[in-house]
Design a protein around this motif. Structure first.
Motif, PDB file in Angstrom:
ATOM      1  N   ASN A 172       0.709  -1.362   0.070  1.00  0.00           N
ATOM      2  CA  ASN A 172      -0.053   0.086  -0.016  1.00  0.00           C
ATOM      3  C   ASN A 172       0.961   1.253   0.092  1.00  0.00           C
ATOM      4  O   ASN A 172       0.660   2.116  -0.715  1.00  0.00           O
ATOM      5  CB  ASN A 172      -1.040  -0.055   1.148  1.00  0.00           C
ATOM      6  N   LEU A 173       1.939   1.132   0.853  1.00  0.00           N
ATOM      7  CA  LEU A 173       2.732   2.493   0.839  1.00  0.00           C
ATOM      8  C   LEU A 173       3.669   2.694  -0.327  1.00  0.00           C
ATOM      9  O   LEU A 173       3.795   3.802  -0.886  1.00  0.00           O
ATOM     10  CB  LEU A 173       3.636   2.500   2.060  1.00  0.00           C
ATOM     11  N   SER A 174       3.936   1.547  -0.989  1.00  0.00           N
ATOM     12  CA  SER A 174       4.775   1.720  -2.270  1.00  0.00           C
ATOM     13  C   SER A 174       3.621   2.183  -3.307  1.00  0.00           C
ATOM     14  O   SER A 174       4.408   3.071  -4.066  1.00  0.00           O
ATOM     15  CB  SER A 174       5.197   0.159  -2.575  1.00  0.00           C
ATOM     16  N   GLN A 175       2.663   1.746  -3.497  1.00  0.00           N
ATOM     17  CA  GLN A 175       1.749   2.263  -4.530  1.00  0.00           C
ATOM     18  C   GLN A 175       1.279   3.751  -4.206  1.00  0.00           C
ATOM     19  O   GLN A 175       1.351   4.452  -5.312  1.00  0.00           O
ATOM     20  CB  GLN A 175       0.311   1.480  -4.495  1.00  0.00           C
ATOM     21  N   ASN A 176       1.075   4.081  -2.887  1.00  0.00           N
ATOM     22  CA  ASN A 176       0.615   5.397  -2.750  1.00  0.00           C
ATOM     23  C   ASN A 176       2.197   6.388  -3.283  1.00  0.00           C
ATOM     24  O   ASN A 176       1.982   7.431  -3.752  1.00  0.00           O
ATOM     25  CB  ASN A 176       0.766   5.821  -1.359  1.00  0.00           C
ATOM     26  N   ALA A 177       3.291   6.112  -2.870  1.00  0.00           N
ATOM     27  CA  ALA A 177       4.452   6.840  -2.877  1.00  0.00           C
ATOM     28  C   ALA A 177       4.603   6.886  -4.640  1.00  0.00           C
ATOM     29  O   ALA A 177       4.928   7.840  -5.051  1.00  0.00           O
ATOM     30  CB  ALA A 177       5.696   5.886  -2.194  1.00  0.00           C
ATOM     31  N   SER A 178       4.615   5.747  -5.050  1.00  0.00           N
ATOM     32  CA  SER A 178       4.694   5.803  -6.629  1.00  0.00           C
ATOM     33  C   SER A 178       3.539   6.576  -7.290  1.00  0.00           C
ATOM     34  O   SER A 178       4.083   7.544  -8.428  1.00  0.00           O
ATOM     35  CB  SER A 178       4.565   4.350  -7.475  1.00  0.00           C
ATOM     36  N   GLU A 179       2.416   6.622  -6.801  1.00  0.00           N
ATOM     37  CA  GLU A 179       1.312   7.540  -7.515  1.00  0.00           C
ATOM     38  C   GLU A 179       1.731   8.964  -7.019  1.00  0.00           C
ATOM     39  O   GLU A 179       1.232   9.734  -8.221  1.00  0.00           O
ATOM     40  CB  GLU A 179       0.040   6.971  -7.026  1.00  0.00           C
ATOM     41  N   ALA A 180       2.427   9.318  -5.980  1.00  0.00           N
ATOM     42  CA  ALA A 180       2.455  10.933  -5.764  1.00  0.00           C
ATOM     43  C   ALA A 180       3.830  11.362  -6.337  1.00  0.00           C
ATOM     44  O   ALA A 180       3.713  12.467  -6.519  1.00  0.00           O
ATOM     45  CB  ALA A 180       2.440  10.863  -4.341  1.00  0.00           C
ATOM     46  N   ALA A 181       4.777  10.243  -6.632  1.00  0.00           N
ATOM     47  CA  ALA A 181       6.033  10.976  -6.875  1.00  0.00           C
ATOM     48  C   ALA A 181       5.948  11.094  -8.660  1.00  0.00           C
ATOM     49  O   ALA A 181       5.401  10.664  -9.377  1.00  0.00           O
ATOM     50  CB  ALA A 181       7.183   9.850  -6.765  1.00  0.00           C
ATOM     51  N   PRO A 182       6.866  12.168  -9.095  1.00  0.00           N
ATOM     52  CA  PRO A 182       6.702  12.717 -10.295  1.00  0.00           C
ATOM     53  C   PRO A 182       7.617  11.905 -11.211  1.00  0.00           C
ATOM     54  O   PRO A 182       8.694  11.049 -10.396  1.00  0.00           O
ATOM     55  CB  PRO A 182       7.341  14.011 -10.290  1.00  0.00           C
ATOM     56  N   GLN A 183       7.556  11.730 -12.314  1.00  0.00           N
ATOM     57  CA  GLN A 183       8.658  10.841 -13.205  1.00  0.00           C
ATOM     58  C   GLN A 183       9.943  11.292 -13.022  1.00  0.00           C
ATOM     59  O   GLN A 183      10.175  12.506 -12.836  1.00  0.00           O
ATOM     60  CB  GLN A 183       8.015  11.060 -14.574  1.00  0.00           C
ATOM     61  N   GLY A 184      10.814  10.467 -13.032  1.00  0.00           N
ATOM     62  CA  GLY A 184      12.293  10.653 -13.066  1.00  0.00           C
ATOM     63  C   GLY A 184      12.646  10.981 -11.537  1.00  0.00           C
ATOM     64  O   GLY A 184      13.762  11.263 -11.251  1.00  0.00           O
ATOM     65  N   SER A 185      11.930  10.677 -10.521  1.00  0.00           N
ATOM     66  CA  SER A 185      12.327  10.744  -9.175  1.00  0.00           C
ATOM     67  C   SER A 185      12.863   9.505  -8.268  1.00  0.00           C
ATOM     68  O   SER A 185      12.534   8.701  -8.916  1.00  0.00           O
ATOM     69  CB  SER A 185      10.960  11.410  -8.274  1.00  0.00           C
ATOM     70  N   THR A 186      13.277   9.490  -7.311  1.00  0.00           N
ATOM     71  CA  THR A 186      13.863   8.387  -6.631  1.00  0.00           C
ATOM     72  C   THR A 186      12.804   8.478  -5.334  1.00  0.00           C
ATOM     73  O   THR A 186      12.697   9.353  -4.471  1.00  0.00           O
ATOM     74  CB  THR A 186      15.081   8.654  -6.115  1.00  0.00           C
ATOM     75  N   ILE A 187      12.113   7.270  -5.283  1.00  0.00           N
ATOM     76  CA  ILE A 187      11.468   6.793  -3.791  1.00  0.00           C
ATOM     77  C   ILE A 187      12.368   6.240  -2.973  1.00  0.00           C
ATOM     78  O   ILE A 187      12.953   5.164  -3.117  1.00  0.00           O
ATOM     79  CB  ILE A 187      10.200   6.156  -4.203  1.00  0.00           C
ATOM     80  N   ARG A 188      12.702   6.808  -1.689  1.00  0.00           N
ATOM     81  CA  ARG A 188      13.596   6.304  -0.924  1.00  0.00           C
ATOM     82  C   ARG A 188      12.976   5.678   0.398  1.00  0.00           C
ATOM     83  O   ARG A 188      11.886   6.160   1.022  1.00  0.00           O
ATOM     84  CB  ARG A 188      14.453   7.274  -0.251  1.00  0.00           C
ATOM     85  N   TRP A 189      13.137   4.289   0.714  1.00  0.00           N
ATOM     86  CA  TRP A 189      12.874   3.519   1.622  1.00  0.00           C
ATOM     87  C   TRP A 189      14.103   3.486   2.867  1.00  0.00           C
ATOM     88  O   TRP A 189      15.237   2.892   2.214  1.00  0.00           O
ATOM     89  CB  TRP A 189      12.287   1.939   1.262  1.00  0.00           C
ATOM     90  N   THR A 190      13.962   3.820   3.959  1.00  0.00           N
ATOM     91  CA  THR A 190      15.007   3.598   5.040  1.00  0.00           C
ATOM     92  C   THR A 190      14.530   3.012   6.137  1.00  0.00           C
ATOM     93  O   THR A 190      13.291   3.029   6.804  1.00  0.00           O
ATOM     94  CB  THR A 190      15.237   5.293   5.530  1.00  0.00           C
ATOM     95  N   LEU A 191      15.218   1.925   6.620  1.00  0.00           N
ATOM     96  CA  LEU A 191      15.039   1.263   7.622  1.00  0.00           C
ATOM     97  C   LEU A 191      16.310   1.424   8.687  1.00  0.00           C
ATOM     98  O   LEU A 191      17.455   1.226   8.289  1.00  0.00           O
ATOM     99  CB  LEU A 191      15.031  -0.462   7.272  1.00  0.00           C
ATOM    100  N   SER A 192      15.766   1.724   9.776  1.00  0.00           N
ATOM    101  CA  SER A 192      16.730   1.899  11.091  1.00  0.00           C
ATOM    102  C   SER A 192      16.324   1.468  12.398  1.00  0.00           C
ATOM    103  O   SER A 192      15.061   1.806  12.741  1.00  0.00           O
ATOM    104  CB  SER A 192      17.345   3.685  10.918  1.00  0.00           C
ATOM    105  N   ALA A 193      17.248   1.187  13.099  1.00  0.00           N
ATOM    106  CA  ALA A 193      17.128   0.575  14.571  1.00  0.00           C
ATOM    107  C   ALA A 193      17.709   1.596  15.476  1.00  0.00           C
ATOM    108  O   ALA A 193      18.680   2.026  15.319  1.00  0.00           O
ATOM    109  CB  ALA A 193      17.491  -0.896  14.762  1.00  0.00           C
ATOM    110  N   ASP A 194      16.772   1.930  16.356  1.00  0.00           N
ATOM    111  CA  ASP A 194      17.255   2.392  17.623  1.00  0.00           C
ATOM    112  C   ASP A 194      17.501   1.611  18.803  1.00  0.00           C
ATOM    113  O   ASP A 194      16.484   1.435  19.603  1.00  0.00           O
ATOM    114  CB  ASP A 194      16.389   3.777  18.187  1.00  0.00           C
ATOM    115  N   ARG A 195      18.510   0.930  18.880  1.00  0.00           N
ATOM    116  CA  ARG A 195      18.689   0.068  20.217  1.00  0.00           C
ATOM    117  C   ARG A 195      18.328   0.362  21.632  1.00  0.00           C
ATOM    118  O   ARG A 195      17.705  -0.143  22.436  1.00  0.00           O
ATOM    119  CB  ARG A 195      20.046  -0.771  20.153  1.00  0.00           C
ATOM    120  N   ARG A 196      18.768   1.684  21.897  1.00  0.00           N
ATOM    121  CA  ARG A 196      18.489   2.265  23.037  1.00  0.00           C
ATOM    122  C   ARG A 196      17.185   2.320  23.444  1.00  0.00           C
ATOM    123  O   ARG A 196      16.720   2.059  24.360  1.00  0.00           O
ATOM    124  CB  ARG A 196      19.348   3.606  23.388  1.00  0.00           C
TER     125      ARG A 196
END
Length: 185
Positions: free
Chosen positions: A86-110
């Motif tokens: 769902n998030l991928s479809q929304n991001a792709s529909e909203a982003a303009p042609q030629g753009s980069t959609i960035r996915w970031t996964l990060s942990a905060d161990r504390r």
């Protein structure tokens, strides 16, 4: 022949559209039952987005995944797959042609948290609409059902997570999901 084939194709497309709409309504209306297991969210993200790369490339977009390594949570694989789709479809529909959609996964161990964020450089969502984006049947798209983000929110909250949406003219729109990190095995 001719017009009959066109009508049959149109009927088939409309039946498919109605079928997808009914699936979304049922997914939203049903009580959520999770099948929890230890899950590497980075690996799941790679798997799901590998099937969406071709669609993004067809729109002239690029998907970029930034992940620190193996990061686990306790979650339902199928439900989290639906969240990413769902998030991928929304991001792709909203982003303009030629753009980069960035996915970031990060942990905060504390803090014991795992954050998944997707950013698209599309136009800013007006501030008065941001809080309504997860309301059922609210949509800013002419052909949208308004259920995609409300389903995402329900599924994230069923996992004990949190969903935040932000948007500005400089960087576009970002959706951030925060979950509890799974304990080390």
């Amino acid at each position: 022949p001719g017009t009959g084939a066109k009508r049959a194709e149109l009927a088939s497309q409309e039946a498919g559209r109605i079928g997808r709409l009914l699936e979304e309504i049922l997914l939203y209306a049903k009580p959520i039952q999770l099948e929890i297991g230890r899950l590497d969210l980075g690996q799941l993200l790679e798997e799901v987005l590998s099937t969406h790369r071709a669609a993004a490339e067809a729109r002239g977009q690029r998907l970029e995944i930034l992940a620190q390594g193996e990061e686990f949570l306790l979650g339902d694989r199928d439900r989290l797959t639906q969240v990413i789709i769902n998030l991928s479809q929304n991001a792709s529909e909203a982003a303009p042609q030629g753009s980069t959609i960035r996915w970031t996964l990060s942990a905060d161990r504390r803090a014991g948290t795992l954050a998944l964020e997707v950013k698209n450089p599309g136009p800013q969502v007006p501030q008065d609409l941001l809080s309504r984006l997860t309301e059922p049947f609210f949509t800013t798209k002419p052909a949208g059902t308004g259920l995609g983000l409300s389903i995402v929110k329900r599924l994230v909250e069923a996992h004990g997570g949190d969903l935040r949406i932000g948007s500005d003219a400089r960087s576009g729109t970002r959706v951030r999901l925060v979950f509890a990190l799974a304990e080390a095995e």
